[in-house]
Structures are given as structure tokens and as C-alpha cells.
Design an enzyme around this catalytic site. Sequence first.
Site, PDB file in Angstrom:
ATOM      1  N   TYR A   1       0.842  -1.209   0.000  1.00  0.00           N
ATOM      2  CA  TYR A   1       0.000   0.000   0.000  1.00  0.00           C
ATOM      3  C   TYR A   1       0.878   1.260   0.000  1.00  0.00           C
ATOM      4  O   TYR A   1       0.739   2.122  -0.860  1.00  0.00           O
ATOM      5  CB  TYR A   1      -0.896  -0.049   1.230  1.00  0.00           C
ATOM      6  CG  TYR A   1      -1.888   1.077   1.363  1.00  0.00           C
ATOM      7  CD1 TYR A   1      -3.050   1.108   0.602  1.00  0.00           C
ATOM      8  CD2 TYR A   1      -1.689   2.098   2.291  1.00  0.00           C
ATOM      9  CE1 TYR A   1      -3.983   2.140   0.747  1.00  0.00           C
ATOM     10  CE2 TYR A   1      -2.606   3.122   2.442  1.00  0.00           C
ATOM     11  CZ  TYR A   1      -3.762   3.140   1.676  1.00  0.00           C
ATOM     12  OH  TYR A   1      -4.674   4.158   1.829  1.00  0.00           O
TER      13      TYR A   1
ATOM     14  N   GLU B   1       4.137   1.781  -0.635  1.00  0.00           N
ATOM     15  CA  GLU B   1       4.971   1.999  -1.823  1.00  0.00           C
ATOM     16  C   GLU B   1       4.110   2.108  -3.075  1.00  0.00           C
ATOM     17  O   GLU B   1       4.456   2.804  -4.014  1.00  0.00           O
ATOM     18  CB  GLU B   1       6.021   0.890  -1.978  1.00  0.00           C
ATOM     19  CG  GLU B   1       7.052   0.860  -0.850  1.00  0.00           C
ATOM     20  CD  GLU B   1       8.020   2.050  -0.848  1.00  0.00           C
ATOM     21  OE1 GLU B   1       7.783   3.051  -1.544  1.00  0.00           O
ATOM     22  OE2 GLU B   1       9.028   1.973  -0.120  1.00  0.00           O
ATOM     23  N   GLY B   2       2.980   1.377  -3.076  1.00  0.00           N
ATOM     24  CA  GLY B   2       2.048   1.502  -4.199  1.00  0.00           C
ATOM     25  C   GLY B   2       1.579   2.948  -4.336  1.00  0.00           C
ATOM     26  O   GLY B   2       1.567   3.528  -5.418  1.00  0.00           O
TER      27      GLY B   2
ATOM     28  N   VAL C   1      -9.645   1.230  12.837  1.00  0.00           N
ATOM     29  CA  VAL C   1      -9.802   1.313  14.282  1.00  0.00           C
ATOM     30  C   VAL C   1     -11.143   1.911  14.719  1.00  0.00           C
ATOM     31  O   VAL C   1     -11.768   1.414  15.674  1.00  0.00           O
ATOM     32  CB  VAL C   1      -8.597   2.034  14.929  1.00  0.00           C
ATOM     33  CG1 VAL C   1      -8.550   3.524  14.580  1.00  0.00           C
ATOM     34  CG2 VAL C   1      -8.592   1.848  16.430  1.00  0.00           C
ATOM     35  N   VAL C   2     -11.601   2.963  14.055  1.00  0.00           N
ATOM     36  CA  VAL C   2     -12.821   3.626  14.538  1.00  0.00           C
ATOM     37  C   VAL C   2     -14.012   2.681  14.390  1.00  0.00           C
ATOM     38  O   VAL C   2     -14.797   2.493  15.338  1.00  0.00           O
ATOM     39  CB  VAL C   2     -13.070   4.961  13.804  1.00  0.00           C
ATOM     40  CG1 VAL C   2     -14.409   5.563  14.221  1.00  0.00           C
ATOM     41  CG2 VAL C   2     -11.931   5.950  14.083  1.00  0.00           C
TER      42      VAL C   2
ATOM     43  N   GLY D   1      -1.430   0.711  22.847  1.00  0.00           N
ATOM     44  CA  GLY D   1      -2.390   1.777  22.519  1.00  0.00           C
ATOM     45  C   GLY D   1      -1.782   3.157  22.672  1.00  0.00           C
ATOM     46  O   GLY D   1      -2.493   4.160  22.732  1.00  0.00           O
TER      47      GLY D   1
ATOM     48  N   ARG E   1       1.045   9.972  14.034  1.00  0.00           N
ATOM     49  CA  ARG E   1       0.596  10.532  12.767  1.00  0.00           C
ATOM     50  C   ARG E   1      -0.235  11.782  13.033  1.00  0.00           C
ATOM     51  O   ARG E   1      -1.232  11.727  13.756  1.00  0.00           O
ATOM     52  CB  ARG E   1      -0.222   9.500  12.020  1.00  0.00           C
ATOM     53  CG  ARG E   1      -0.226   9.746  10.553  1.00  0.00           C
ATOM     54  CD  ARG E   1      -1.025   8.745   9.853  1.00  0.00           C
ATOM     55  NE  ARG E   1      -0.302   7.557   9.466  1.00  0.00           N
ATOM     56  CZ  ARG E   1      -0.916   6.388   9.287  1.00  0.00           C
ATOM     57  NH1 ARG E   1      -2.189   6.266   9.540  1.00  0.00           N
ATOM     58  NH2 ARG E   1      -0.228   5.359   8.866  1.00  0.00           N
TER      59      ARG E   1
HETATM   60  P1  NAD Z   1     -12.684   1.692   0.891  1.00  0.00           P
HETATM   61  O1  NAD Z   1     -11.950   0.408   0.943  1.00  0.00           O
HETATM   62  O2  NAD Z   1     -13.938   1.844   1.670  1.00  0.00           O
HETATM   63  O3  NAD Z   1     -13.009   2.087  -0.612  1.00  0.00           O
HETATM   64  C1  NAD Z   1     -12.170   1.765  -1.690  1.00  0.00           C
HETATM   65  C2  NAD Z   1     -13.054   1.347  -2.853  1.00  0.00           C
HETATM   66  O4  NAD Z   1     -12.229   1.019  -3.980  1.00  0.00           O
HETATM   67  C3  NAD Z   1     -13.882   0.106  -2.541  1.00  0.00           C
HETATM   68  O5  NAD Z   1     -15.213   0.338  -2.927  1.00  0.00           O
HETATM   69  C4  NAD Z   1     -13.244  -0.976  -3.386  1.00  0.00           C
HETATM   70  O6  NAD Z   1     -14.140  -1.997  -3.748  1.00  0.00           O
HETATM   71  C5  NAD Z   1     -12.728  -0.183  -4.566  1.00  0.00           C
HETATM   72  N1  NAD Z   1     -11.627  -0.819  -5.291  1.00  0.00           N
HETATM   73  C6  NAD Z   1     -10.521  -1.405  -4.768  1.00  0.00           C
HETATM   74  N2  NAD Z   1      -9.732  -1.854  -5.758  1.00  0.00           N
HETATM   75  C7  NAD Z   1     -10.345  -1.546  -6.921  1.00  0.00           C
HETATM   76  C8  NAD Z   1     -10.017  -1.759  -8.286  1.00  0.00           C
HETATM   77  N3  NAD Z   1      -8.907  -2.384  -8.653  1.00  0.00           N
HETATM   78  N4  NAD Z   1     -10.893  -1.333  -9.232  1.00  0.00           N
HETATM   79  C9  NAD Z   1     -12.062  -0.717  -8.879  1.00  0.00           C
HETATM   80  N5  NAD Z   1     -12.407  -0.491  -7.599  1.00  0.00           N
HETATM   81  C10 NAD Z   1     -11.554  -0.897  -6.637  1.00  0.00           C
HETATM   82  O7  NAD Z   1     -11.631   2.820   1.327  1.00  0.00           O
HETATM   83  P2  NAD Z   1     -11.827   4.385   1.565  1.00  0.00           P
HETATM   84  O8  NAD Z   1     -11.556   4.669   2.977  1.00  0.00           O
HETATM   85  O9  NAD Z   1     -13.097   4.838   0.973  1.00  0.00           O
HETATM   86  O10 NAD Z   1     -10.606   4.960   0.735  1.00  0.00           O
HETATM   87  C11 NAD Z   1     -10.776   5.544  -0.544  1.00  0.00           C
HETATM   88  C12 NAD Z   1      -9.420   6.021  -1.060  1.00  0.00           C
HETATM   89  O11 NAD Z   1      -8.874   6.986  -0.150  1.00  0.00           O
HETATM   90  C13 NAD Z   1      -8.390   4.911  -1.190  1.00  0.00           C
HETATM   91  O12 NAD Z   1      -7.636   5.139  -2.349  1.00  0.00           O
HETATM   92  C14 NAD Z   1      -7.539   5.080   0.044  1.00  0.00           C
HETATM   93  O13 NAD Z   1      -6.230   4.647  -0.180  1.00  0.00           O
HETATM   94  C15 NAD Z   1      -7.590   6.584   0.250  1.00  0.00           C
HETATM   95  N6  NAD Z   1      -7.363   6.925   1.660  1.00  0.00           N
HETATM   96  C16 NAD Z   1      -8.347   6.757   2.584  1.00  0.00           C
HETATM   97  C17 NAD Z   1      -8.088   7.063   3.906  1.00  0.00           C
HETATM   98  C18 NAD Z   1      -9.146   6.935   4.969  1.00  0.00           C
HETATM   99  O14 NAD Z   1      -8.848   7.166   6.133  1.00  0.00           O
HETATM  100  N7  NAD Z   1     -10.379   6.606   4.660  1.00  0.00           N
HETATM  101  C19 NAD Z   1      -6.821   7.519   4.299  1.00  0.00           C
HETATM  102  C20 NAD Z   1      -5.839   7.649   3.329  1.00  0.00           C
HETATM  103  C21 NAD Z   1      -6.122   7.368   2.010  1.00  0.00           C
HETATM  104  N1  UDP Z   2      -5.831  -0.495  15.833  1.00  0.00           N
HETATM  105  C1  UDP Z   2      -6.188  -1.020  17.054  1.00  0.00           C
HETATM  106  N2  UDP Z   2      -7.250  -1.874  17.102  1.00  0.00           N
HETATM  107  C2  UDP Z   2      -7.984  -2.208  16.017  1.00  0.00           C
HETATM  108  C3  UDP Z   2      -7.629  -1.649  14.765  1.00  0.00           C
HETATM  109  C4  UDP Z   2      -6.533  -0.802  14.713  1.00  0.00           C
HETATM  110  O1  UDP Z   2      -5.565  -0.733  18.079  1.00  0.00           O
HETATM  111  O2  UDP Z   2      -8.948  -2.982  16.160  1.00  0.00           O
HETATM  112  C5  UDP Z   2      -4.707   0.447  15.772  1.00  0.00           C
HETATM  113  C6  UDP Z   2      -3.666   0.141  14.703  1.00  0.00           C
HETATM  114  O3  UDP Z   2      -2.664  -0.723  15.222  1.00  0.00           O
HETATM  115  C7  UDP Z   2      -3.132   1.511  14.384  1.00  0.00           C
HETATM  116  C8  UDP Z   2      -4.316   2.438  14.604  1.00  0.00           C
HETATM  117  O4  UDP Z   2      -5.233   1.718  15.424  1.00  0.00           O
HETATM  118  O5  UDP Z   2      -2.116   1.869  15.288  1.00  0.00           O
HETATM  119  C9  UDP Z   2      -5.013   2.844  13.315  1.00  0.00           C
HETATM  120  O6  UDP Z   2      -5.282   1.664  12.587  1.00  0.00           O
HETATM  121  P1  UDP Z   2      -6.136   1.653  11.258  1.00  0.00           P
HETATM  122  O7  UDP Z   2      -6.158   0.243  10.759  1.00  0.00           O
HETATM  123  O8  UDP Z   2      -7.433   2.328  11.477  1.00  0.00           O
HETATM  124  O9  UDP Z   2      -5.348   2.593  10.231  1.00  0.00           O
HETATM  125  P2  UDP Z   2      -3.786   2.872   9.968  1.00  0.00           P
HETATM  126  O10 UDP Z   2      -3.596   4.261  10.425  1.00  0.00           O
HETATM  127  O11 UDP Z   2      -2.944   1.910  10.718  1.00  0.00           O
HETATM  128  O12 UDP Z   2      -3.663   2.682   8.496  1.00  0.00           O
END
Ligand code: NAD
Ligand code: UDP
Length: 315
Positions: A147, A149-150, A189-190, A209, A279
Site C-alpha cells: 500500500y 509503496e504503491g 480502528v474507529v 495503545g 501521525r
Molecule cells: P474503501 O476500501 O472503503 O473504498 C475503496 C473502494 O475502492 C472500494 O469500494 C473498493 O471496492 C474499490 N476498489 C478497490 N480496488 C479496486 C479496483 N482495482 N478497481 C475498482 N475499484 C476498486 O476505502 P476508503 O476509505 O473509501 O478509501 C478511498 C481512497 O482513499 C483509497 O484510495 C484510500 O487509499 C484513500 N485513503 C483513505 C483514507 C481513509 O482514512 N479513509 C486515508 C488515506 C487514504
Molecule cells: N488499531 C487497534 N485496534 C484495532 C484496529 C486498529 O488498536 O482494532 C490500531 C492500529 O494498530 C493503528 C491504529 O489503530 O495503530 C489505526 O489503525 P487503522 O487500521 O485504522 O489505520 P492505519 O492508520 O494503521 O492505516
Amino acid sequence: MHQRKRILVTGGSGFLGSHLCRRLLKENNDVLCVDNFFSSARDNVLDLKSHPHFELIRHDITMPLQVEVDEIYNLACPASPIHYQYDPVQTIKTCVLGSANMLDLARRLKCKIFQASTSEVYGDPEESPQAESYWGHVNPNGIRSCYDEGKRCAEALFFSYYREYQVPVKIGRIFNTYGPCMHPNDGRVVSNFIVQALRNAPLTVYGKGEQTRSFCYVDDLIDCMIRFMATDDELTGPINMGNPDEFTILELAQKVLDLTQSHSDIDFCPLPGDDPKQRRPDISLAKRYLNWTPRIALDEGLQKTIPYFRSMLKA
Ligand code: NAD
Ligand code: UDP
């Protein structure tokens, strides 16, 4: 007068995508939602199916897509560690091949494209708060690397298309965002804590934690994305998007217990590998260039989110 646009949202049935689709429809746009339903349920956008300006296509963005649109939001990618680590090769392909496909589309259509990048580009940061100028501290081959590096490679691709082909790119580095429409089994986590608290099951705190995160409520985040997309082509970012109020995971657990009035215990579980210790976004650029600042504090955001999960668990 508002010009109706046709807007592509990849990952549009996911957590953030479903909110974005709704907001864009509300602003009188046509929305084309593309998703392969890897980490979301189709139900997330089921209510939009009959909307005259909404269209849903099942498609994997690792394959090319030929559509006609005015703007692209590239959100497709599993975001929860358990989901992106389930099929790491597919995660990298989605970040890299998927981004290249969407950038080719933007190049042909000469349209703006927003990339949902992430605070994970900073890895386990050695400075806090994290500003966009920080290059990060990422394990290139650890379990999160598919994720991290992607997404880093995707940023490199976006900037390469910008420099070589003048594609107008907008890169938003999203920090932990939460709210209604997260899948109850999403694993982040949430949602985990709220679901566990509502079931009076132990809250699974990883490690002690003491690690921190800064949580942004979804409406604030979507507002930030839309503001960014509306800026001139010169503003490429990257721009941090998040709420700078920082909490330990234990503090979050306590808040969820208080707000749900749950009797759950806390279960301390092993800390997953490479879990970032802290973070917190520096959002000076978002304030300056987007005139944006998050409005919804964690307590208020949790109070808006808990009823959603309560109703999901009843259904
Ligand atoms: P999510 O997993 O709820 O939504 C991602 C959606 O992308 C899903 O509906 C999934 O089915 C779809 N998807 C995955 N691979 C696919 C593919 N190859 N082709 C078509 N659809 C595909 O996640 P999210 O929280 O809604 O995140 C959305 C974007 O925001 C992501 O790119 C994520 O990396 C980025 N992001 C989210 C957060 C966050 O806290 N929610 C934080 C950082 C970055
Ligand atoms: N975490 C936790 N319990 C859970 C899920 C996550 O303590 O059931 C912690 C996890 O180890 C990380 C933080 O909560 O430190 C945020 O995790 P999340 O998977 O929501 O996102 P991240 O920021 O790690 O991508």
C-alpha cells in the site's frame, strides 16, 4: 451559473467514494461510479441506483477504461490494512496499473484528475507533525509496503504525467478519516471500536495503545477534496488533508466507551508489524491554498457515526 459536469469516481462505492458521489450529485453533477466491490458492498450506493444522474459500472481499474467525463476522482484502492494486505499484489496493481489507466484516460480527455494519496507515504514518521515536504520513512518490503509503496509510486506516476503530458493532477494526502458508511467489518480502528463497543465485546487495542492518529470526520474531508478539485491547474499538491487533533489509540478507545455507554473491556492484542507510532498532519497548505480547516472535532464526529453503526447492527 453552475455548469453540470460528468464526473468519474473510481472506488465510488467505498466509504469515501460513496460520500463523494452523494456530494457531487447534490451539487447537480452527473456521477459515474466505478468499482469492483473488492472492499465495499454495493449497498453503500444502492439508494442512488434510481437517481437520474447516477450510473454505476462494475469494473477493475487495473484494466483500461474508455468513458467520456469532465473530471476524475481516483479513489479505488482498499484502504484498511486487513483489506490491502489480503491480496498485496492486487493492491500494488490497483495503485500503479490502476493509476496509469486513469491517467491515460485523463490525458486523452484533457481533464483534471484527483488522486487519493495517503499519510502512509510518510510511513513511520521521524518528524511530527508531517508536512508535505517530508519524504517519509517507509519500509519498502514490509507488510504495509504494498500500500505505502504503491501509493508512493502512484504519486510518482501522477507527477510524471503532469511533467511529460501536462495532465492537470491534484494529489491529496488523506489522513485517517472516519464516519458513516464504513463497512462494519472494515477493520480500521474507529469502526472496529464502535462495533465492538455496541456489541459489548472487548475493544481490541493493538500494542499498548500509545501510538497516535489524527482522525478527520468524513464531511470535512470531502469538502477539502472538492475545494482542491476546483483550484487552477497549477495547484498539483501534494496537499495534506486531515484533522490535526492527535489522540492515542487508548484515548480513542475510552472516548468510544464513554459515548456508547458500553460495558466492554479492553483487550490488548499484538501490535502489527510496521505500525506507525505517530501521525499528525501539518495542514498549513490546505489552509493557505484551499481556505480549508476541519470543523468537526472527534467527539462530535463519533456522535454522528455511532448511530449509523447502531442501525447497521440492528438490520
Ligand atoms: P474503501 O476500501 O472503503 O473504498 C475503496 C473502494 O475502492 C472500494 O469500494 C473498493 O471496492 C474499490 N476498489 C478497490 N480496488 C479496486 C479496483 N482495482 N478497481 C475498482 N475499484 C476498486 O476505502 P476508503 O476509505 O473509501 O478509501 C478511498 C481512497 O482513499 C483509497 O484510495 C484510500 O487509499 C484513500 N485513503 C483513505 C483514507 C481513509 O482514512 N479513509 C486515508 C488515506 C487514504
Ligand atoms: N488499531 C487497534 N485496534 C484495532 C484496529 C486498529 O488498536 O482494532 C490500531 C492500529 O494498530 C493503528 C491504529 O489503530 O495503530 C489505526 O489503525 P487503522 O487500521 O485504522 O489505520 P492505519 O492508520 O494503521 O492505516
